[in-house]
Design an enzyme around this catalytic site. Sequence first.
Site, short mmCIF file in Angstrom:
data_model
loop_
_atom_site.label_atom_id
_atom_site.label_comp_id
_atom_site.label_asym_id
_atom_site.label_seq_id
_atom_site.Cartn_x
_atom_site.Cartn_y
_atom_site.Cartn_z
N GLY A 223 5.17 8.37 -1.54
CA GLY A 223 4.29 9.55 -1.42
C GLY A 223 4.82 10.83 -1.99
CB SER A 225 7.35 9.72 -6.96
OG SER A 225 7.96 8.57 -6.46
#
Length: 272
Positions: A223, A225
């Site tokens: 969630g 990156s």
Amino acid sequence: MCSPTFAKNFIVGEHNMTTMELCFILCFSMAIFLLRSPRGQCADIIGGKESAPHSRPFMAALITRNRYCGGTLVKPNWVLTAAHCQLNKETTRVILGVNSLKDKSKQTFNITKMVRHPRFESKSYENDIMLLKLKRKAKINRSVKTVTLVKPTHDIRAGTQCLVAGWGHSDRSKARSDMLREVNVTVFKRSFCNDERHYDGPIVTTDRLCAGDLRGGKDACQGDSGGPLICNRKQAGIVSFGLHCGDRRYPGIYTRLTKDYLSWIRKTIKQQ
């Protein structure tokens, strides 16, 4: 922060294996790939706490349908993120200026250009860096500011305490958080992360950083990156990949903002 397909496959080339052992490794690699594929959500904060309001005004949330990534505002109309984030120029929304994604005061943008690094490798996540050009300039205020990037020649010493932030899950069992969360992680020596007790191969090269906690439980995961690794109040890295969120054996891997990457950022913004 998803797993590149090579993350366990390189072990095969370093050991003499029986057919059964090889089969086991390949099956295990496929399982990891399916669980942590970059086509899923990108990375979440494990451990840590909720960020204080307006304390991270450079943070950007990137949302495409049910996929999330993080990023940072480097210019009023440019956001820095990870190249492996599965975004779409037509449907991605960029949200700035909030701790809560439900906050009505947020600034929301469409993107006009997605510029991945020309040498990005989708399987190995090499050169995992991308720039997004916003359709209009952000309004700089108390809640929205550009990030300060690390100096071109500055590597990060092992033992340095850094911060990673995002809107992902606080653990694997909970839903994605609407509130920005952050956690402190420690930068490790590259040799430490590459040894047989950890990634067991030359994964953390000079253009990457490796950070986590010796006891585990502090990490980025699915969630976030593309979000920043902040060291000494400057962005030194970009959340790239890892294995088993929060596992002490597999610290998070970050694209390091090297002299070459910083030069690419400047040239790309100037030319576009």
